[in-house]
Every structure is written in structure tokens, then in C-alpha cells.
Design a protein around this motif. Structure first.
Motif, PDB file in Angstrom:
ATOM      1  N   LYS A  79      75.687 -84.095  38.467  1.00 10.34           N
ATOM      2  CA  LYS A  79      75.285 -85.469  38.034  1.00 10.34           C
ATOM      3  C   LYS A  79      74.538 -85.019  40.160  1.00 10.34           C
ATOM      4  O   LYS A  79      73.938 -85.531  40.676  1.00 10.34           O
ATOM      5  N   PHE A  80      75.827 -84.014  40.737  1.00  9.85           N
ATOM      6  CA  PHE A  80      75.423 -84.003  42.281  1.00  9.85           C
ATOM      7  C   PHE A  80      74.076 -83.333  42.314  1.00  9.85           C
ATOM      8  O   PHE A  80      73.242 -83.583  43.010  1.00  9.85           O
ATOM      9  N   SER A  81      73.617 -82.222  41.269  1.00  7.28           N
ATOM     10  CA  SER A  81      72.310 -81.319  40.966  1.00  7.28           C
ATOM     11  C   SER A  81      71.230 -82.933  41.043  1.00  7.28           C
ATOM     12  O   SER A  81      70.140 -82.754  41.748  1.00  7.28           O
ATOM     13  N   ALA A  82      71.419 -83.570  39.695  1.00  4.63           N
ATOM     14  CA  ALA A  82      70.341 -84.658  39.674  1.00  4.63           C
ATOM     15  C   ALA A  82      70.255 -85.513  40.992  1.00  4.63           C
ATOM     16  O   ALA A  82      69.013 -85.643  41.686  1.00  4.63           O
ATOM     17  N   GLN A  83      71.380 -85.662  42.117  1.00  2.54           N
ATOM     18  CA  GLN A  83      70.935 -86.484  43.087  1.00  2.54           C
ATOM     19  C   GLN A  83      70.068 -85.928  44.606  1.00  2.54           C
ATOM     20  O   GLN A  83      69.504 -86.251  44.620  1.00  2.54           O
ATOM     21  N   ILE A  84      70.097 -84.413  43.693  1.00  2.00           N
ATOM     22  CA  ILE A  84      69.768 -83.624  45.157  1.00  2.00           C
ATOM     23  C   ILE A  84      68.515 -83.789  44.599  1.00  2.00           C
ATOM     24  O   ILE A  84      67.249 -83.996  45.406  1.00  2.00           O
ATOM     25  N   CYS A  85      68.030 -83.797  43.307  1.00  3.11           N
ATOM     26  CA  CYS A  85      66.374 -83.318  42.596  1.00  3.11           C
ATOM     27  C   CYS A  85      65.919 -84.702  42.984  1.00  3.11           C
ATOM     28  O   CYS A  85      65.143 -84.599  43.172  1.00  3.11           O
ATOM     29  N   GLY A  86      65.734 -85.860  42.942  1.00  2.00           N
ATOM     30  CA  GLY A  86      65.645 -87.008  42.931  1.00  2.00           C
ATOM     31  C   GLY A  86      65.602 -87.730  44.401  1.00  2.00           C
ATOM     32  O   GLY A  86      64.323 -87.679  43.754  1.00  2.00           O
ATOM     33  N   GLU A  87      66.217 -87.487  45.167  1.00  2.00           N
ATOM     34  CA  GLU A  87      66.028 -87.604  46.394  1.00  2.00           C
ATOM     35  C   GLU A  87      64.890 -86.495  46.887  1.00  2.00           C
ATOM     36  O   GLU A  87      63.880 -87.144  47.372  1.00  2.00           O
ATOM     37  N   ILE A  88      64.618 -86.125  46.465  1.00  2.00           N
ATOM     38  CA  ILE A  88      63.630 -84.254  46.669  1.00  2.00           C
ATOM     39  C   ILE A  88      62.526 -85.110  46.052  1.00  2.00           C
ATOM     40  O   ILE A  88      61.088 -85.138  46.845  1.00  2.00           O
ATOM     41  N   GLN A  89      62.399 -85.393  45.271  1.00  2.00           N
ATOM     42  CA  GLN A  89      61.113 -85.322  44.157  1.00  2.00           C
ATOM     43  C   GLN A  89      60.510 -86.902  44.809  1.00  2.00           C
ATOM     44  O   GLN A  89      59.270 -86.224  45.219  1.00  2.00           O
ATOM     45  N   SER A  90      61.684 -87.527  44.916  1.00  2.00           N
ATOM     46  CA  SER A  90      61.133 -89.065  46.080  1.00  2.00           C
ATOM     47  C   SER A  90      60.769 -88.724  47.399  1.00  2.00           C
ATOM     48  O   SER A  90      59.518 -89.377  47.665  1.00  2.00           O
ATOM     49  N   VAL A  91      61.116 -87.904  48.189  1.00  3.25           N
ATOM     50  CA  VAL A  91      60.536 -87.824  49.761  1.00  3.25           C
ATOM     51  C   VAL A  91      59.058 -86.651  49.214  1.00  3.25           C
ATOM     52  O   VAL A  91      58.578 -87.223  49.610  1.00  3.25           O
ATOM     53  N   SER A  92      58.912 -85.609  48.061  1.00  2.00           N
ATOM     54  CA  SER A  92      57.713 -85.052  48.225  1.00  2.00           C
ATOM     55  C   SER A  92      56.599 -85.965  47.981  1.00  2.00           C
ATOM     56  O   SER A  92      55.258 -85.969  48.002  1.00  2.00           O
ATOM     57  N   GLU A  93      56.769 -86.983  46.839  1.00  2.00           N
ATOM     58  CA  GLU A  93      56.328 -88.367  46.208  1.00  2.00           C
ATOM     59  C   GLU A  93      55.679 -88.847  47.751  1.00  2.00           C
ATOM     60  O   GLU A  93      53.774 -89.255  47.409  1.00  2.00           O
ATOM     61  N   LYS A  94      56.671 -89.603  48.355  1.00  2.00           N
ATOM     62  CA  LYS A  94      55.684 -90.206  49.039  1.00  2.00           C
ATOM     63  C   LYS A  94      55.258 -89.632  50.482  1.00  2.00           C
ATOM     64  O   LYS A  94      54.287 -89.764  50.702  1.00  2.00           O
ATOM     65  N   GLU A  95      55.205 -88.552  50.709  1.00  2.00           N
ATOM     66  CA  GLU A  95      54.213 -87.266  51.093  1.00  2.00           C
ATOM     67  C   GLU A  95      52.705 -87.093  50.407  1.00  2.00           C
ATOM     68  O   GLU A  95      51.960 -86.181  50.647  1.00  2.00           O
ATOM     69  N   GLY A  96      52.901 -87.329  48.764  1.00  2.00           N
ATOM     70  CA  GLY A  96      51.960 -86.785  48.329  1.00  2.00           C
ATOM     71  C   GLY A  96      51.830 -85.813  48.004  1.00  2.00           C
ATOM     72  O   GLY A  96      50.706 -84.767  47.180  1.00  2.00           O
ATOM     73  N   LYS A  97      53.167 -85.225  47.474  1.00  2.00           N
ATOM     74  CA  LYS A  97      53.155 -83.700  47.568  1.00  2.00           C
ATOM     75  C   LYS A  97      53.967 -83.824  45.579  1.00  2.00           C
ATOM     76  O   LYS A  97      55.290 -84.508  45.687  1.00  2.00           O
ATOM     77  N   THR A  98      53.476 -82.926  44.792  1.00  2.00           N
ATOM     78  CA  THR A  98      54.355 -83.066  43.013  1.00  2.00           C
ATOM     79  C   THR A  98      55.567 -81.701  43.194  1.00  2.00           C
ATOM     80  O   THR A  98      54.947 -81.050  44.246  1.00  2.00           O
ATOM     81  N   VAL A  99      56.668 -81.586  43.004  1.00  2.00           N
ATOM     82  CA  VAL A  99      57.247 -80.506  42.762  1.00  2.00           C
ATOM     83  C   VAL A  99      57.596 -80.703  40.978  1.00  2.00           C
ATOM     84  O   VAL A  99      57.698 -81.240  40.325  1.00  2.00           O
ATOM     85  N   PRO A 100      56.842 -79.032  40.763  1.00  2.00           N
ATOM     86  CA  PRO A 100      58.024 -79.032  39.577  1.00  2.00           C
ATOM     87  C   PRO A 100      58.701 -79.535  38.858  1.00  2.00           C
ATOM     88  O   PRO A 100      59.804 -79.222  39.205  1.00  2.00           O
ATOM     89  N   TYR A 101      58.184 -80.284  36.991  1.00  2.00           N
ATOM     90  CA  TYR A 101      60.062 -80.516  37.212  1.00  2.00           C
ATOM     91  C   TYR A 101      60.988 -80.045  36.627  1.00  2.00           C
ATOM     92  O   TYR A 101      62.117 -79.859  36.967  1.00  2.00           O
ATOM     93  N   TYR A 102      60.664 -78.643  35.890  1.00  2.00           N
ATOM     94  CA  TYR A 102      61.573 -78.083  35.447  1.00  2.00           C
ATOM     95  C   TYR A 102      62.348 -77.516  37.011  1.00  2.00           C
ATOM     96  O   TYR A 102      63.386 -76.787  37.537  1.00  2.00           O
ATOM     97  N   ASP A 103      61.738 -76.544  38.191  1.00  2.00           N
ATOM     98  CA  ASP A 103      62.140 -76.252  38.824  1.00  2.00           C
ATOM     99  C   ASP A 103      62.769 -76.659  40.085  1.00  2.00           C
ATOM    100  O   ASP A 103      63.298 -76.005  40.590  1.00  2.00           O
ATOM    101  N   SER A 104      62.007 -78.183  39.804  1.00  2.00           N
ATOM    102  CA  SER A 104      63.102 -78.643  40.877  1.00  2.00           C
ATOM    103  C   SER A 104      64.772 -79.047  40.328  1.00  2.00           C
ATOM    104  O   SER A 104      65.060 -78.877  41.267  1.00  2.00           O
ATOM    105  N   GLN A 105      64.936 -79.310  38.807  1.00  2.00           N
ATOM    106  CA  GLN A 105      65.955 -79.017  38.613  1.00  2.00           C
ATOM    107  C   GLN A 105      66.795 -77.676  38.768  1.00  2.00           C
ATOM    108  O   GLN A 105      67.939 -77.471  39.276  1.00  2.00           O
ATOM    109  N   ILE A 106      65.875 -76.792  38.262  1.00  2.00           N
ATOM    110  CA  ILE A 106      66.722 -75.426  38.894  1.00  2.00           C
ATOM    111  C   ILE A 106      67.021 -75.701  40.498  1.00  2.00           C
ATOM    112  O   ILE A 106      67.812 -75.162  40.621  1.00  2.00           O
TER     113      ILE A 106
END
Length: 142
Positions: A79-106
Motif C-alpha cells: 500500500k505504501f509503495s502504491a501510494q508513492i507510485c500513484g503520487e509520482i505518476q500523477s505529478v509527472s503526468e501533470k508535467e506532461g511526462k510519462t513514467v514507465p508503469y512497471y519501472d515506477s512500481q519498482i
């Protein structure tokens, strides 16, 4: 003993190659009691082997995974990893940047467990490194 290094899939895959990178093997041997993999890496390895046609290489990799299962701790994407992952994905998307899905989980697994992520693909993790306390090492070029 607390694990310090979270090995990315490309590092673990090196161990099963006919001619693995000697430096990577040396770094691993010196730190093997401090190494673990994420459940996402386990998923990627399982998927890769499962997709292979029957044959010698697949059998070799299945044996490798059985050995890995016995000797390598697998850190869950929790759950803690998922929260960190979701927050960083969201911030990156707002900046127009993508993060690789599996890599972001790792990466999130490494951050949430205070581990150093060992990878050869450091560029895949730059968004996480910029926005979190992610620490990276590339054992191919140390």
C-alpha cells in the motif's frame, strides 16, 4: 538482516546469461546478503519465461527462477509503495511526462523500503529520482 539493494529486472537477468557482465557479478557476490528483488521484478521474470517456447533456454531459465526463488527475498509492492507510485505518476503526468508503469512500481518499492535501486536503465527512473529520495546505482558502470 535488512536488505539494502533492490535489483531491477535487467540486473537479475544478467545472472542467467551465458556470458554475464563480470563486474555486475562481482558487485552482486560482494553484496548478495543485502540484495532483494521486488514482486514486480518477479512478475516480469515470470511473464518473460512463460512466454518463451518450450526448449532448452526456457528450461534453463525456469531452473534459474527456481534457484532465485530459494535464495532471493522478494519485497512486495504494498500500500505504501502504491501510494508513492500513484503520487509520482500523477505529478509527472501533470508535467506532461510519462513514467514507465512497471519501472515506477519498482522505484516506489525501493523508495518505500529505503533501498538503493540497482539498474542499468537509470534514465527510466529519472522522474522518480527528481521527485523522491530514490537512490540509483548502475553496477555496469561503477
Amino acid at each position: 538482516m535488512k536488505k539494502t539493494y533492490l535489483l531491477d529486472t535487467n540486473i537479475v537477468s544478467e545472472f542467467s546469461k551465458e556470458k554475464p557482465n563480470k563486474q555486475v557479478l562481482e558487485f552482486y557476490r560482494a553484496r548478495k546478503d543485502l540484495c532483494a528483488i521486488s514482486s514486480v521484478t518477479w512478475q516480469e521474470l515470470t511473464r518473460g519465461v512463460s512466454r518463451m517456447p518450450e526448449g532448452k533456454r526456457k528450461n534453463t531459465l525456469m531452473s534459474f527462477m527456481a534457484e532465485l526463488d530459494l535464495n532471493m527475498e522478494v519485497i512486495s509492492f504494498d500500500k505504501f509503495s502504491a501510494q508513492i507510485c500513484g503520487e509520482i505518476q500523477s505529478v509527472s503526468e501533470k508535467e506532461g511526462k510519462t513514467v514507465p508503469y512497471y519501472d515506477s512500481q519498482i522505484a516506489a518499492t525501493a523508495v518505500s523500503n529505503g533501498m538503493v535501486l540497482v539498474t542499468h536503465n537509470t534514465s527510466d527512473f529519472e522522474q522518480f529520482k527528481e521527485k523522491t529520495f530514490l537512490r540509483l546505482e548502475d553496477w555496469f558502470s561503477v
